[in-house]
Design a protein around this motif. Structure first.
Motif: not given
Length: 123
Positions: A1-18
């Motif tokens: 069974q194929v699974q794709l799991v994302e991570s790394g999201g969050g809250l950031v201020q404008a101009g920031g990076s993720l």
């Protein structure tokens, strides 16, 4: 069974990076197309970026110059580096994988879609 799991999201201020990550399991996608889609509240899911089997990339106009898609075939992983983030980038970001070698901006092209990771950019 194929699974794709994302991570790394969050809250950031404008101009920031993720940096978003996607780990695939169940089969290898190292020679297949992979991509990122996003869906903001009340809006349709939209294409963000994709990479094909030889590393050619494409981006939606709003992501060009700010986002970079990359992959690690050995880890069966996909990444999205997002810089200079704007409030309008706020959305759930989904990793996508295809059984085809090349990409398409059309959602129907893609065979697998992850559950997503929330990105919120405050002004």
């Amino acid at each position: 069974q194929v699974q794709l799991v994302e991570s790394g999201g969050g809250l950031v201020q404008a101009g920031g990076s993720l940096r978003l990550s996607c780990t695939a399991s169940g089969r290898t996608f190292s020679n297949k197309a992979m991509g990122w889609f996003r869906q903001a509240p009340g809006k349709l899911r939209e294409f963000v970026a994709a990479i094909n089997w030889i590393g050619t990339t494409t981006y939606t106009d709003s992501a060009k110059g700010r986002f970079t898609i990359s992959r690690d075939g050995a880890k069966n992983a996909l990444y999205l580096q997002m810089n200079s983030l704007k409030p309008e980038d706020t959305a759930v970001y989904h990793c996508a994988a295809s059984l085809k070698s090349d990409y398409s901006v059309s959602g129907v092209w893609w065979n697998y879609l992850g559950q997503g990771t929330q990105v919120t950019v405050s002004s």
